[in-house]
Design a protein around this motif. Structure first.
Motif, PDB file in Angstrom:
ATOM      1  N   ILE A 267       0.898  -1.577  -0.065  1.00  0.00           N
ATOM      2  CA  ILE A 267       0.376  -0.238   0.117  1.00  0.00           C
ATOM      3  C   ILE A 267       0.964   1.284  -0.147  1.00  0.00           C
ATOM      4  O   ILE A 267       1.361   1.828   0.962  1.00  0.00           O
ATOM      5  N   VAL A 268       0.893   1.937  -1.102  1.00  0.00           N
ATOM      6  CA  VAL A 268       1.705   3.336  -1.303  1.00  0.00           C
ATOM      7  C   VAL A 268       0.654   4.532  -1.202  1.00  0.00           C
ATOM      8  O   VAL A 268       0.005   5.295  -1.793  1.00  0.00           O
ATOM      9  N   THR A 269       0.994   5.689  -0.341  1.00  0.00           N
ATOM     10  CA  THR A 269       0.483   6.321   0.252  1.00  0.00           C
ATOM     11  C   THR A 269       1.309   7.481   0.183  1.00  0.00           C
ATOM     12  O   THR A 269       2.269   7.877   1.005  1.00  0.00           O
ATOM     13  N   ILE A 270       1.076   8.677  -1.032  1.00  0.00           N
ATOM     14  CA  ILE A 270       1.144   9.946  -0.485  1.00  0.00           C
ATOM     15  C   ILE A 270       1.305  11.272  -0.838  1.00  0.00           C
ATOM     16  O   ILE A 270       0.187  11.591  -0.709  1.00  0.00           O
ATOM     17  N   VAL A 271       1.574  12.335   0.840  1.00  0.00           N
ATOM     18  CA  VAL A 271       0.735  13.103   1.138  1.00  0.00           C
ATOM     19  C   VAL A 271       1.556  14.302   1.604  1.00  0.00           C
ATOM     20  O   VAL A 271       2.999  14.117   1.198  1.00  0.00           O
ATOM     21  N   ASP A 272       1.114  15.048   1.763  1.00  0.00           N
ATOM     22  CA  ASP A 272       2.009  15.952   2.847  1.00  0.00           C
ATOM     23  C   ASP A 272       2.524  16.025   3.015  1.00  0.00           C
ATOM     24  O   ASP A 272       2.776  15.587   4.127  1.00  0.00           O
ATOM     25  N   GLN A 273       3.913  16.248   3.319  1.00  0.00           N
ATOM     26  CA  GLN A 273       4.784  16.202   4.710  1.00  0.00           C
ATOM     27  C   GLN A 273       4.774  16.816   6.006  1.00  0.00           C
ATOM     28  O   GLN A 273       3.797  17.928   6.265  1.00  0.00           O
ATOM     29  N   GLY A 274       4.947  15.627   6.928  1.00  0.00           N
ATOM     30  CA  GLY A 274       3.729  16.027   8.224  1.00  0.00           C
ATOM     31  C   GLY A 274       2.566  15.248   8.406  1.00  0.00           C
ATOM     32  O   GLY A 274       2.547  14.912  10.077  1.00  0.00           O
ATOM     33  N   ASP A 275       2.030  14.863   7.569  1.00  0.00           N
ATOM     34  CA  ASP A 275       0.407  14.223   7.563  1.00  0.00           C
ATOM     35  C   ASP A 275       1.087  12.401   7.414  1.00  0.00           C
ATOM     36  O   ASP A 275      -0.046  11.641   7.529  1.00  0.00           O
ATOM     37  N   GLY A 276       1.859  12.237   7.413  1.00  0.00           N
ATOM     38  CA  GLY A 276       1.927  10.357   7.228  1.00  0.00           C
ATOM     39  C   GLY A 276       2.203   9.907   8.388  1.00  0.00           C
ATOM     40  O   GLY A 276       1.391   8.656   8.261  1.00  0.00           O
ATOM     41  N   ARG A 277       2.619  10.513   9.603  1.00  0.00           N
ATOM     42  CA  ARG A 277       2.351   9.612  11.043  1.00  0.00           C
ATOM     43  C   ARG A 277       0.730   9.324  10.959  1.00  0.00           C
ATOM     44  O   ARG A 277       0.566   8.344  11.732  1.00  0.00           O
ATOM     45  N   ASP A 278       0.376  10.356  11.240  1.00  0.00           N
ATOM     46  CA  ASP A 278      -1.832  10.479  11.281  1.00  0.00           C
ATOM     47  C   ASP A 278      -1.450   9.196  10.033  1.00  0.00           C
ATOM     48  O   ASP A 278      -2.327   8.186  10.627  1.00  0.00           O
ATOM     49  N   VAL A 279      -1.530   9.204   8.930  1.00  0.00           N
ATOM     50  CA  VAL A 279      -1.821   7.929   8.006  1.00  0.00           C
ATOM     51  C   VAL A 279      -1.567   6.668   8.857  1.00  0.00           C
ATOM     52  O   VAL A 279      -1.761   5.523   8.662  1.00  0.00           O
ATOM     53  N   MET A 280      -0.210   6.804   9.372  1.00  0.00           N
ATOM     54  CA  MET A 280       0.065   5.501   9.645  1.00  0.00           C
ATOM     55  C   MET A 280      -0.606   4.978  10.733  1.00  0.00           C
ATOM     56  O   MET A 280      -0.740   3.740  10.855  1.00  0.00           O
ATOM     57  N   ARG A 281      -1.152   5.731  11.995  1.00  0.00           N
ATOM     58  CA  ARG A 281      -2.056   5.792  12.806  1.00  0.00           C
ATOM     59  C   ARG A 281      -3.241   4.905  12.680  1.00  0.00           C
ATOM     60  O   ARG A 281      -3.746   3.683  13.324  1.00  0.00           O
ATOM     61  N   VAL A 282      -3.546   5.348  11.731  1.00  0.00           N
ATOM     62  CA  VAL A 282      -4.801   4.935  10.709  1.00  0.00           C
ATOM     63  C   VAL A 282      -4.770   3.096  10.213  1.00  0.00           C
ATOM     64  O   VAL A 282      -5.855   2.448  10.478  1.00  0.00           O
ATOM     65  N   ALA A 283      -3.854   3.443   9.757  1.00  0.00           N
ATOM     66  CA  ALA A 283      -3.955   1.618   8.954  1.00  0.00           C
ATOM     67  C   ALA A 283      -3.740   1.114   9.918  1.00  0.00           C
ATOM     68  O   ALA A 283      -3.648   0.084  10.617  1.00  0.00           O
ATOM     69  N   GLU A 284      -2.313   1.564  11.429  1.00  0.00           N
ATOM     70  CA  GLU A 284      -2.548   0.844  12.308  1.00  0.00           C
ATOM     71  C   GLU A 284      -4.026  -0.179  12.827  1.00  0.00           C
ATOM     72  O   GLU A 284      -3.793  -1.349  13.628  1.00  0.00           O
ATOM     73  N   ASP A 285      -4.232   1.166  13.416  1.00  0.00           N
ATOM     74  CA  ASP A 285      -5.753   0.786  13.768  1.00  0.00           C
ATOM     75  C   ASP A 285      -6.404  -0.772  13.125  1.00  0.00           C
ATOM     76  O   ASP A 285      -8.044  -1.064  13.726  1.00  0.00           O
ATOM     77  N   LYS A 286      -6.437  -0.646  11.819  1.00  0.00           N
ATOM     78  CA  LYS A 286      -6.980  -1.610  10.861  1.00  0.00           C
ATOM     79  C   LYS A 286      -5.726  -2.761  10.993  1.00  0.00           C
ATOM     80  O   LYS A 286      -6.282  -3.506  10.040  1.00  0.00           O
ATOM     81  N   GLY A 287      -5.193  -2.848  11.433  1.00  0.00           N
ATOM     82  CA  GLY A 287      -4.414  -3.949  11.320  1.00  0.00           C
ATOM     83  C   GLY A 287      -2.614  -4.076  10.751  1.00  0.00           C
ATOM     84  O   GLY A 287      -2.289  -4.403  10.973  1.00  0.00           O
ATOM     85  N   ALA A 288      -2.600  -2.559  10.002  1.00  0.00           N
ATOM     86  CA  ALA A 288      -1.500  -3.075   9.667  1.00  0.00           C
ATOM     87  C   ALA A 288      -0.126  -2.825  10.789  1.00  0.00           C
ATOM     88  O   ALA A 288       0.421  -2.738  11.934  1.00  0.00           O
TER      89      ALA A 288
END
Length: 226
Positions: free
Chosen positions: A131-152
């Motif tokens: 799963i490749v996600t390209i976001v603005d700098q600084g937003d990646g941490r929040d995306v990672m937390r969301v993904a972890e909540d779903k089992g990543a």
């Protein structure tokens, strides 16, 4: 007009500890694979105690290799054995098919002769996806937390700046801008829909400039546990 390589090609990606990337490049060279790039990465750590101490980041090196499809598995097997990727915390690797390879001279890849059994080999069952996600700098941490909540089980942030080569500025044929972050997550195929939907909802991905999200089928993985 630039001609793409006509041979079937695979992308091999290795995520290893700092200063180990060149070793992967050297091992690939022994197998006739000379088209490689080392990128800088930042891994994420799920341990809650380490996060509280601010030690939830680990520096990584990401090695991209281009190999003929009939030599890709042999190359991955060889590097994985030498680098102990069958053991936990020694690194992660995957391979996936790619097409329309440009900018790679044939002298960088020893194609050799395609074995007849490889020519007749059927498609492999896909068990994992990237799963490749390209976001603005600084937003990646929040995306990672969301993904972890779903089992990543964690991810890797790809940083191209400082890698020292022109080709390192493009990953999966997408230009890496200085103000962007690329988050790479490897997940079981059955978990991918929930993770991607959660990220999409979090980013409001359908809005203009909210981000880019895509998945890639992985033919083979190494170093994944649990």
């Amino acid at each position: 007009m630039t001609n793409a390589l006509n041979e079937s090609m695979d992308l091999l990606l290795f995520i290893v500890n700092p200063d180990k990337g060149q070793t992967v490049i050297n091992l690939a060279y022994k197998k006739g694979i000379r088209a490689g790039t080392i990128l800088l990465g930042l891994g994420t750590v799920r341990n809650s105690i380490l996060k509280k101490l601010g030690l939830d980041n680990s520096h990584k090196e990401i090695v991209l290799l281009l190999a003929p499809s009939h030599k890709a598995k042999e190359t991955m097997d060889y590097i994985s054995e030498v680098k102990n990727l069958n053991k936990k915390n020694f690194g992660i690797a995957f391979r996936t098919s790619i097409s329309n390879v440009l900018g790679v001279s044939k002298h960088l890849v020893d194609f050799g002769q395609v074995p007849e059994e490889d020519q007749l080999e059927g498609e492999e069952e896909i068990m994992y996806q990237a799963i490749v996600t390209i976001v603005d700098q600084g937003d990646g941490r929040d995306v990672m937390r969301v993904a972890e909540d779903k089992g990543a089980n964690g991810g890797t942030f790809i940083k191209a700046r400082g890698a020292g080569s022109a080709e390192a500025k493009r990953v999966f044929n997408i230009e890496i801008e200085p103000e962007k972050e690329i988050l790479l997550i490897i997940a079981k195929k059955e978990n991918t829909p929930d993770i991607t939907q959660a990220i999409s909802d979090h980013l409001n991905i359908d809005e203009r400039n909210a981000g880019i999200l895509f998945t890639v089928d992985l033919s083979e993985t190494r170093g994944l546990f649990g």
